[in-house]
Write a protein that holds these residues in place. Structure first.
Motif, PDB file in Angstrom:
ATOM      1  N   PRO A  84      -7.093 -13.764  -1.934  1.00  0.00           N
ATOM      2  CA  PRO A  84      -7.481 -12.337  -1.922  1.00  0.00           C
ATOM      3  C   PRO A  84      -6.643 -11.529  -0.955  1.00  0.00           C
ATOM      4  CG  PRO A  84      -9.409 -13.770  -1.883  1.00  0.00           C
ATOM      5  CD  PRO A  84      -8.235 -14.650  -1.618  1.00  0.00           C
ATOM      6  N   ARG A  88      -4.119  -8.296  -1.817  1.00  0.00           N
ATOM      7  CA  ARG A  88      -4.196  -6.982  -1.180  1.00  0.00           C
ATOM      8  C   ARG A  88      -2.876  -6.624  -0.483  1.00  0.00           C
ATOM      9  NH1 ARG A  88      -9.252  -9.051   0.306  1.00  0.00           N
ATOM     10  NH2 ARG A  88      -8.533  -9.424   2.450  1.00  0.00           N
ATOM     11  N   GLN A  91      -0.212  -5.589  -3.059  1.00  0.00           N
ATOM     12  CA  GLN A  91      -0.408  -4.226  -3.505  1.00  0.00           C
ATOM     13  C   GLN A  91       0.111  -3.224  -2.480  1.00  0.00           C
ATOM     14  OE1 GLN A  91      -4.648  -4.143  -4.317  1.00  0.00           O
ATOM     15  NE2 GLN A  91      -4.279  -4.332  -6.550  1.00  0.00           N
TER      16      GLN A  91
END
Length: 777
Positions: A84, A88, A91
């Motif tokens: 995860p 993030r 991005q």
């Protein structure tokens, strides 16, 4: 066997080494046996050690495999925990990269806007030099952005640059035009006016150079062109090889001349005449001549000061004027091709213009010219057709001329005795060569070469037809027949000279290359694409977009080292054909003369050589009466042939005639008769004092061409004693098989050479000696 052969030789005494060899072999055998027993005891211990090492390695592998599984599980667990976070961060990284691109994009825009602002500010305060410097900087940025995939940014930068380019061009062009008016530009028959304005001209000269320098700095990046650039926008001219925009100051210098050209040579003006292309061509040359000095003195120094050493103001000015001519040609050619006379005259004038342009005004060969337009498919095909038609008509006129077979010059001046027809025909071929030699494309040159070869072969066939007509008369010594032979020989010599010229060697190279290319790739276009149809000649060239050209590349500079491995020439086949014709005709003349001489020799050959009185009985020797007619006819024929044939051909003729007569006299006269002393002496006198001197006018030693006859006369006239000894030597060497090995060797060739006989073999010499009646058998 190899071992035994190496230890023992063929000598029986070598067997004494047997014991020594046996002991050596026995010792070697014992040594090997001991090593085998030793190895048998060592092997088990080594095997046990190897097995132990293998067990330890297997245990370590198992331990490492278990450790690997643990690490793998730990890594997978770690990846599940951080996945995860990675998503993030990725991005955010992507967003950061995009923002950086936007920032850089905006930086480029800001930089261009800043340069635009600086240009505007500099123009407001009338600092033109500073504004042009900023424009040049913007040009470098636009050049750098050309490879960018940001199409909108590229388009924005280009549009901004073109915006300022047009502003600068319009502003400076107005000032430049005013300065040109003050200078009296253009110099159209106005040299006297310039003297009256000398002070004004000097004041405007400085301003002119400043504006010229500023205009030179207004250079757009390669591939970027402003709208309404006049000459350079037409697709026909843009497709020319080596095309590039004309520098802006040269464009402005050409502007008033362009207006004058369009005014006089377009539309319904009397000066716009299709049958008078020399009017506008001469006008362009006149403009070049009138303005060359001004460009050299006032424009070229400015160009050199700006570091543009590769640019020549006169060449660029000439290129602009040539483009005017090319425009006019593209418009006029479709209509000109309907009239062969007009089109032929047009080609003549264009060729003359191009030649003078490049030779007298130094227009570079690398720059496009009028011949590039003529090499388009349709005008070039028409040109070839007209050239062939006119050439054939000219050949017809040459061969039907009443003086076609008359020598142009006296024999003292021209020993080739070249007929007028041959000289005129080769002059025609040479003229065609001079016309197509400056063509820019090798393929077009090869097309003209094929036309020349076709004309040469056609001329050869015509000569053969006339030759056959003359042969039907039965007299090959006719003046016309010999003139044809002289023509053939002259053409051969000229073609051999042409074969060694660099121009035709290059064509041979291109010919071989084109043949190999066609064999691999199929047919290759011979010239650029055709000019378009449906041309409205009332319009100017900017209005006619139908004319298209092919991107036909200029040929590379020819490397003369390529000729080192070149074989043959373009004229080899034709030279071979002409040589065949020459040899056939010469053979016919030779046969005619030799047959006539041989026919007159019958009484001489049948003379009573066996019973002639000795020459000692006469007060002075005389020629045999039976030989008078033969020698007289021979002399007349030699004189006639010498008068009719060229010197090289006659030299070839009399040598062949001498060779044939020599063999004939030897075979039919000497070997067919017996000779007493008087007969041999008379024959020797006839040959050496009468026959040989007939050829003495053509060589210092004519007897060298009658070797058989000369040496036979020597054998027939040597004194009896020497003849008997020589005959005995020849007999022993040729017929006595069992010779005494202790006797001194006698070479018959040495004996013959001692008396001057070199060509006749010992067998022939013995045969000739047997014809003497004063020698015993």
């Amino acid at each position: 066997m190899d071992f035994i052969n190496s230890e023992f030789s063929e000598d029986v005494k070598s067997l004494s080494k047997v014991r020594e060899v046996r002991e050596k072999l026995r010792h070697t055998k014992e040594l090997l046996e001991s090593q085998i027993s030793l190895k048998s005891s060592e092997v088990p211990s080594k095997i046990r050690t190897a097995v132990k090492d293998a067990e330890e390695a297997r245990n370590r592998i198992a331990s490492l495999s278990a450790e690997q599984e643990q690490v793998r599980d730990a890594i997978l667990e770690h990846n599940r925990q951080v996945e995860p976070i990675i998503f993030r961060v990725s991005q955010l990284t992507t967003q950061v990269e995009e923002l950086e691109k936007y920032a850089k994009y905006l930086q480029w825009i800001v930089k261009i806007e800043e340069l635009s602002s600086e240009i505007q500010t500099a123009l407001i305060i009338e600092n033109v030099d500073q504004s042009i410097a900023q424009f040049a900087e913007m040009g470098r940025l636009v050049q750098y952005l050309q490879s960018s995939s940001c199409q909108n940014l590229v388009k924005f930068s280009q549009n901004t640059l073109l915006f300022w380019y047009k502003i600068f061009r319009d502003r400076l062009s107005g000032e430049f035009d005013e300065v040109l008016k003050a200078l009296g530009w253009p110099f159209i028959a106005a040299i006297v006016k310039l003297k009256d304005k000398e002070t004004e001209v000097q004041n405007a000269s400085g301003k002119f150079k400043t504006l010229c320098r500023q205009l030179l700095l207004l250079r757009l990046p390669e591939g970027l062109h402003a709208e309404n650039q006049g000459l350079q926008q037409h697709p026909v001219l843009r497709s020319l090889p080596g095309w590039r925009p004309i520098p802006l100051p040269i464009q402005l210098l050409l502007k008033p001349l362009r207006k004058r050209f369009r005014f006089h040579f377009y539309g319904n003006k009397q000066t716009n005449s299709l049958d008078k292309p020399e009017w506008y061509l001469t006008q362009v040359l006149g403009w070049l001549r009138d303005h060359n000095e001004f460009l050299r003195v006032n424009v070229q120094p400015v160009i050199k000061k700006e570091g543009l050493d590769s640019m020549d103001s006169r060449a660029e000015f000439a290129r602009g004027l040539v483009l005017l001519v090319l425009e006019k040609m593209v418009v006029d050619i479709p209509e000109l091709m309907f009239d062969e006379q007009q089109f032929s005259h047009f080609i003549d004038e264009v060729l003359s213009f191009d030649k003078e342009l490049r030779n007298s005004f130094g227009y570079p060969n690398s720059e496009p010219g009028c011949l590039h337009v003529l090499c388009h498919d349709e005008p070039f095909q028409k040109w070839i057709a007209i050239e062939k038609k006119f050439a054939i008509e000219k050949v017809d006129a040459i061969l039907t001329s009443p003086t076609a077979w008359e020598a142009q010059y006296s024999a003292d001046v021209d020993d080739m005795k070249t007929p007028e027809s041959a000289e005129a025909f080769l002059t025609l071929v040479l003229t065609i060569t001079d016309r197509y030699k400056p063509l820019p494309y090798p393929t077009c040159k090869l097309r003209f070469l094929e036309l020349e070869l076709e004309l040469l072969d056609d001329f050869r066939i015509r000569l053969l037809q006339i030759k056959r007509e003359q042969e039907n008369t039965g007299n090959p010594l006719d003046k016309c027949y010999c003139a044809i032979l002289n023509a053939v020989n002259y053409i051969i010599e000229v073609l051999k000279e042409w074969s060694e010229l660099l121009f035709f060697l290059q064509l041979q190279y291109f010919r071989i290359e084109s043949q190999s290319t066609e064999a691999v790739e199929g047919d290759v276009p011979m010239s650029p694409a055709p000019l378009g149809d449906d041309i409205d000649t009332s319009r100017t060239v900017e209005d006619t977009g139908e004319l298209s050209t092919s991107n036909f590349q200029m040929p590379d500079t020819f490397d003369e080292s390529k000729l080192e491995d070149l074989t043959g020439s373009v004229f080899d086949r034709l030279i071979e054909y002409f040589e065949i014709t020459k040899n056939e005709m010469l053979k016919i003349i030779l046969k005619y003369v030799s047959d006539d001489v041989k026919a007159r020799s019958r009484p001489y050959r049948k003379d009573r050589w066996l019973s002639l009185p000795s020459l000692k009985e006469f007060t002075s020797p005389t020629l045999s009466p039976s030989a008078c007619e033969m020698f007289l006819v021979l002399k007349e024929h030699l004189h006639s042939v010498e008068k009719l044939l060229s010197k090289p051909l006659f030299n070839l003729f009399w040598k062949k005639l001498a060779e044939e007569l020599d063999q004939y006299l030897y075979d039919k006269l000497i070997l067919k008769n017996y000779f007493n002393e008087g007969g041999a002496s008379q024959l020797h006198y006839d040959m050496t004092r009468n026959l040989f001197p007939l050829f003495g006018a053509y060589t210092k030693k004519p007897e060298n061409f009658f070797r058989n006859t000369k040496e036979a006369c020597i054998l027939l006239t040597i004194n009896v004693g020497s003849a008997i000894l020589l005959k005995d030597v020849l007999y022993r060497s040729l017929h006595q098989m069992n010779r005494d090995p202790n006797a001194p060797s006698e070479e018959p060739s040495d004996a013959l050479q001692d008396i001057g006989v070199f060509k006749l073999s010992p067998e022939d010499a013995e045969l000739v000696l047997s014809l003497r009646t004063n020698l015993s058998t």
